[in-house]
Design a protein around this motif. Structure first.
Motif, mmCIF file in Angstrom:
data_model
loop_
_atom_site.group_PDB
_atom_site.id
_atom_site.type_symbol
_atom_site.label_atom_id
_atom_site.label_comp_id
_atom_site.label_asym_id
_atom_site.label_seq_id
_atom_site.Cartn_x
_atom_site.Cartn_y
_atom_site.Cartn_z
ATOM 1 N N THR A 174 43.822 2.769 3.252
ATOM 2 C CA THR A 174 42.643 1.908 3.393
ATOM 3 C C THR A 174 41.551 2.338 2.427
ATOM 4 O O THR A 174 40.854 1.496 1.835
ATOM 5 N N LEU A 175 41.385 3.648 2.258
ATOM 6 C CA LEU A 175 40.418 4.166 1.282
ATOM 7 C C LEU A 175 40.784 3.706 -0.119
ATOM 8 O O LEU A 175 39.921 3.258 -0.892
ATOM 9 N N ALA A 176 42.079 3.812 -0.477
ATOM 10 C CA ALA A 176 42.522 3.355 -1.797
ATOM 11 C C ALA A 176 42.300 1.862 -1.960
ATOM 12 O O ALA A 176 41.882 1.387 -3.031
ATOM 13 N N ASN A 177 42.552 1.097 -0.892
ATOM 14 C CA ASN A 177 42.367 -0.354 -0.965
ATOM 15 C C ASN A 177 40.896 -0.709 -1.108
ATOM 16 O O ASN A 177 40.537 -1.618 -1.866
ATOM 17 N N ALA A 178 40.032 0.007 -0.379
ATOM 18 C CA ALA A 178 38.597 -0.240 -0.491
ATOM 19 C C ALA A 178 38.092 0.089 -1.892
ATOM 20 O O ALA A 178 37.284 -0.652 -2.468
ATOM 21 N N THR A 179 38.587 1.202 -2.445
ATOM 22 C CA THR A 179 38.180 1.571 -3.807
ATOM 23 C C THR A 179 38.609 0.512 -4.802
ATOM 24 O O THR A 179 37.810 0.082 -5.653
ATOM 25 N N LEU A 180 39.874 0.068 -4.692
ATOM 26 C CA LEU A 180 40.366 -0.962 -5.603
ATOM 27 C C LEU A 180 39.602 -2.265 -5.426
ATOM 28 O O LEU A 180 39.217 -2.917 -6.408
ATOM 29 N N SER A 181 39.342 -2.650 -4.182
ATOM 30 C CA SER A 181 38.624 -3.907 -3.924
ATOM 31 C C SER A 181 37.225 -3.867 -4.520
ATOM 32 O O SER A 181 36.764 -4.855 -5.120
ATOM 33 N N GLU A 182 36.537 -2.747 -4.352
ATOM 34 C CA GLU A 182 35.187 -2.639 -4.904
ATOM 35 C C GLU A 182 35.226 -2.576 -6.433
ATOM 36 O O GLU A 182 34.323 -3.097 -7.100
ATOM 37 N N GLN A 183 36.259 -1.967 -6.990
ATOM 38 C CA GLN A 183 36.385 -1.960 -8.447
ATOM 39 C C GLN A 183 36.655 -3.363 -8.984
ATOM 40 O O GLN A 183 36.106 -3.750 -10.022
ATOM 41 N N ILE A 184 37.498 -4.127 -8.299
ATOM 42 C CA ILE A 184 37.738 -5.514 -8.709
ATOM 43 C C ILE A 184 36.462 -6.330 -8.552
ATOM 44 O O ILE A 184 36.151 -7.180 -9.400
ATOM 45 N N ALA A 185 35.711 -6.067 -7.477
ATOM 46 C CA ALA A 185 34.434 -6.774 -7.296
ATOM 47 C C ALA A 185 33.470 -6.456 -8.431
ATOM 48 O O ALA A 185 32.733 -7.332 -8.908
ATOM 49 N N LEU A 186 33.468 -5.200 -8.878
ATOM 50 C CA LEU A 186 32.614 -4.836 -10.015
ATOM 51 C C LEU A 186 33.068 -5.550 -11.280
ATOM 52 O O LEU A 186 32.235 -6.068 -12.038
ATOM 53 N N ALA A 187 34.378 -5.574 -11.519
ATOM 54 C CA ALA A 187 34.891 -6.293 -12.689
ATOM 55 C C ALA A 187 34.508 -7.763 -12.636
ATOM 56 O O ALA A 187 34.113 -8.356 -13.645
ATOM 57 N N THR A 188 34.600 -8.354 -11.442
ATOM 58 C CA THR A 188 34.217 -9.756 -11.269
ATOM 59 C C THR A 188 32.744 -9.959 -11.586
ATOM 60 O O THR A 188 32.363 -10.918 -12.277
ATOM 61 N N ALA A 189 31.899 -9.064 -11.077
ATOM 62 C CA ALA A 189 30.461 -9.188 -11.320
ATOM 63 C C ALA A 189 30.134 -9.027 -12.803
ATOM 64 O O ALA A 189 29.275 -9.730 -13.351
ATOM 65 N N VAL A 190 30.816 -8.094 -13.475
ATOM 66 C CA VAL A 190 30.580 -7.900 -14.908
ATOM 67 C C VAL A 190 31.041 -9.126 -15.698
ATOM 68 O O VAL A 190 30.357 -9.574 -16.624
ATOM 69 N N ILE A 191 32.193 -9.683 -15.342
ATOM 70 C CA ILE A 191 32.678 -10.900 -16.020
ATOM 71 C C ILE A 191 31.693 -12.042 -15.812
ATOM 72 O O ILE A 191 31.370 -12.788 -16.758
ATOM 73 N N ASP A 192 31.196 -12.186 -14.588
ATOM 74 C CA ASP A 192 30.206 -13.242 -14.321
ATOM 75 C C ASP A 192 28.930 -13.004 -15.122
ATOM 76 O O ASP A 192 28.312 -13.954 -15.629
ATOM 77 N N LEU A 193 28.519 -11.723 -15.228
ATOM 78 C CA LEU A 193 27.320 -11.413 -16.008
ATOM 79 C C LEU A 193 27.528 -11.745 -17.479
ATOM 80 O O LEU A 193 26.653 -12.340 -18.123
ATOM 81 N N ARG A 194 28.670 -11.353 -18.018
ATOM 82 C CA ARG A 194 28.965 -11.657 -19.417
ATOM 83 C C ARG A 194 29.042 -13.166 -19.649
ATOM 84 O O ARG A 194 28.615 -13.664 -20.702
ATOM 85 N N THR A 195 29.565 -13.888 -18.674
ATOM 86 C CA THR A 195 29.617 -15.347 -18.800
ATOM 87 C C THR A 195 28.216 -15.936 -18.796
ATOM 88 O O THR A 195 27.921 -16.884 -19.551
ATOM 89 N N SER A 196 27.337 -15.401 -17.949
ATOM 90 C CA SER A 196 25.938 -15.852 -17.956
ATOM 91 C C SER A 196 25.294 -15.602 -19.315
ATOM 92 O O SER A 196 24.571 -16.460 -19.851
ATOM 93 N N ASP A 197 25.555 -14.429 -19.893
ATOM 94 C CA ASP A 197 25.015 -14.130 -21.221
ATOM 95 C C ASP A 197 25.563 -15.104 -22.265
ATOM 96 O O ASP A 197 24.826 -15.565 -23.151
ATOM 97 N N ALA A 198 26.878 -15.411 -22.175
ATOM 98 C CA ALA A 198 27.471 -16.344 -23.127
ATOM 99 C C ALA A 198 26.893 -17.746 -22.947
ATOM 100 O O ALA A 198 26.665 -18.472 -23.923
ATOM 101 N N ASN A 199 26.639 -18.125 -21.696
ATOM 102 C CA ASN A 199 26.005 -19.416 -21.446
ATOM 103 C C ASN A 199 24.587 -19.451 -21.994
ATOM 104 O O ASN A 199 24.128 -20.476 -22.517
ATOM 105 N N ILE A 200 23.899 -18.335 -21.855
ATOM 106 C CA ILE A 200 22.540 -18.252 -22.415
ATOM 107 C C ILE A 200 22.588 -18.415 -23.937
ATOM 108 O O ILE A 200 21.786 -19.155 -24.526
ATOM 109 N N ASP A 201 23.534 -17.731 -24.589
ATOM 110 C CA ASP A 201 23.673 -17.876 -26.042
ATOM 111 C C ASP A 201 23.994 -19.313 -26.426
ATOM 112 O O ASP A 201 23.453 -19.845 -27.413
ATOM 113 N N LEU A 202 24.885 -19.944 -25.642
ATOM 114 C CA LEU A 202 25.257 -21.328 -25.932
ATOM 115 C C LEU A 202 24.061 -22.257 -25.801
ATOM 116 O O LEU A 202 23.813 -23.113 -26.680
ATOM 117 N N LEU A 203 23.292 -22.105 -24.734
ATOM 118 C CA LEU A 203 22.143 -22.994 -24.525
ATOM 119 C C LEU A 203 21.018 -22.692 -25.513
ATOM 120 O O LEU A 203 20.280 -23.600 -25.922
#
Length: 518
Positions: A174-203
């Motif tokens: 469960t500890l390993a799963n929680a660590t992986l889940s939070e790491q995937i959540a961080l990757a998701t948040a970073v991808i969303d942030l980078r997409t926001s930056d790319a959208n800002i550049d586009l606009l």
């Protein structure tokens, strides 16, 4: 104090009892139906690099994003969800120690002393003192060692150790799963942030283009060569783009705050500068479906919970059998206190007891039935977790395949829309079309560009999801055995890495095969 209880017979008896009878069923992992291959993989080409060369523990490096490389290692250290599960794991390990202690005898030492007033003539000793009216003060004491031992003849204690050990391993998974889940959540948040930056550049680029168009239309309006409504249309389009650009700040701020919390920081502690680069799509080794049983920590959790429930059946069955206890006492007692340690004051005793419940109104049979039902529920949960894992991977693979096809179509659409805007504006300047045609072409171009960026974001998110659904390089061979804390975990089988094809796009078009997540 003279103790005559030897530790050698106790150790020999302990070894004998530890190898004795254990009632209840021994655990065997139930079989699950595992397909030979994922339905999305037939006809696809194996990726390069091979599974052995792909990132495992530090899987996030495949995205080639410096922010991910910096922050992902902090999740296992500073994330509070992970910290909570780590504390739960430590508690489970402690429960194993508690259960193991019941295998061994309890040894204690008791000393006591008493000072009392005795009647005249009741005793005579140098340790007594007259206090008047013939009464005397008497000092007495004892010093004894005692041993008690509840024999684990039927394996109840050993089944409890099995249960607690399996529960501890479930907590570790469960500890390993929680660590992986939070790491995937961080990757998701970073991808969303980078997409926001790319959208800002586009606009921002769109706003500059619209400003240029408005300047051209305004100049033509000064000479009366265009309708005044064209200026209004161009200005409205520009202001709408500016408003959309401002609104993107909300999404970016929320993503930045989420990233800070995932690495255990207050939002104001983390400043993430704007980046013009999107993460790259990694190569994701998929493997054959059977490997997912060892690679997913949530499956390991369900499997270990199943093993724990199996052990509780043995604990319940053991209640049908007698409970046998041994006890021993060895020491000295004397009243009055003088000469306490003399051989004449030496005492000892040995004893044993056995208890058996004759009638309990069906309590024990009910406990056994409940334990068996809990085990069957754990089996269903395990099999359901495995099925869900297969579904997750299939969804990720189909999403990556379909999104790759959509991205190719959108690339063409963006090129055509950009060219269409140029043609429409040139025709407008030549006076052959009105500005509505230009505005429509510009809106189409912006919509296609934003859709293409959204698809790129979805492909990155699907790749991160696939990595998580495949276990992120984790293996159940990393689980520790709480009964042997000094023994390192088993090493992963080499065959697991050797049989891991990776997700790729189909080469049926005749073009070179490309990774499905690239």
């Amino acid at each position: 104090m003279k103790m005559k209880i030897s530790c050698k017979p106790i150790a020999a008896a302990a070894a004998l009892l530890l190898g004795g009878c254990m009632v209840g069923p021994d655990y065997h992992r139930p079989q699950v139906n595992v397909p030979a291959t994922y339905s999305e993989l037939p006809g696809w080409t194996q990726a390069q690099p091979a599974d052995a060369d792909a990132p495992k523990g530090a899987w996030w490096t495949g995205f080639n994003d410096p922010l991910l490389n910096e922050l992902e290692p902090q999740v296992a250290v500073s994330n509070q969800t992970v910290a909570q599960d780590y504390a739960n794991y430590q508690e489970a390990l402690a429960e194993v120690k508690v259960a193991r202690s019941a295998l061994f005898p309890t040894i204690g030492v008791t000393g006591s002393g008493t000072r009392q007033r005795a009647s005249a003539g009741s005793t005579s000793s140098s340790f007594t003192r007259s206090v008047g009216s013939g009464a005397q003060i008497v000092n007495s004491g004892s010093l004894e060692g005692n041993v008690s031992w509840d024999l684990d003849l039927w394996g109840s204690v050993r089944r409890t150790i099995e249960e607690n050990s399996a529960t501890a391993q479930a907590s570790e998974a469960t500890l390993a799963n929680a660590t992986l889940s939070e790491q995937i959540a961080l990757a998701t948040a970073v991808i969303d942030l980078r997409t926001s930056d790319a959208n800002i550049d586009l606009l921002q680029a769109t706003v500059k283009a619209y400003e240029h168009f408005l300047e051209v239309v305004s100049n033509q309006d000064k000479y009366g060569t265009v309708a005044p409504s064209d200026v209004v249309t161009a200005r409205t389009q520009l202001e709408n783009a500016r408003a959309s650009l401002i609104a993107l700040g909300i999404a970016r701020a929320q993503n930045a705050h989420a990233i800070a919390v995932l690495v255990g920081k207050n939002p104001e502690e983390l400043n993430i500068p704007h980046s013009a680069a999107m993460p790259t799509l990694p190569t994701v080794p998929v493997g054959v479906p059977s490997t997912i049983l060892q690679r997913r920590p949530d499956i390991a959790t369900a499997e270990r919970q199943m093993a724990a429930e199996n052990a509780t059946i043995g604990i319940a069955v053991a209640a049908y059998y007698p409970t046998v206890s041994l006890s021993a006492l060895d020491g000295f007692t004397q009243s009055p206190l003088g000469g306490l340690l003399h051989v004449a004051n030496y005492v000892w005793s040995l004893g044993g007891s056995a208890t058996e419940t004759i009638f309990d109104g069906g309590e024990r049979s009910g406990e056994v039935a409940a334990a068996k039902a809990n085990y069957q529920a754990a089996v269903a949960n395990y099999r359901g977790t495995v099925l869900t894992a297969f579904e997750d991977v299939e969804n990720d693979l189909s999403g990556l395949r379909i999104l790759a096809e959509q991205a190719d179509a959108l690339d063409t659409a963006v090129r055509d829309a950009t060219h269409g805007t140029e043609i429409a504006f040139n025709e407008y300047q030549a006076g052959t079309v009105d500005y509505t045609t230009v505005a429509t072409a510009q809106a189409t171009q912006l919509a296609d560009q934003q859709t293409a960026l959204s698809v790129q974001q979805s492909r990155l998110l699907d790749a991160a999801s696939l990595i998580g659904d495949l276990g992120g390089g984790w293996s159940d061979s990393q689980l520790h055995d709480p009964r042997n804390p000094d023994k390192p975990p088993a090493q992963p089988a080499a065959a697991s890495a050797a049989s891991a094809p990776a997700a790729q796009t189909s080469s049926a078009t005749g073009q070179g095969a490309q990774p499905a997540v690239q």
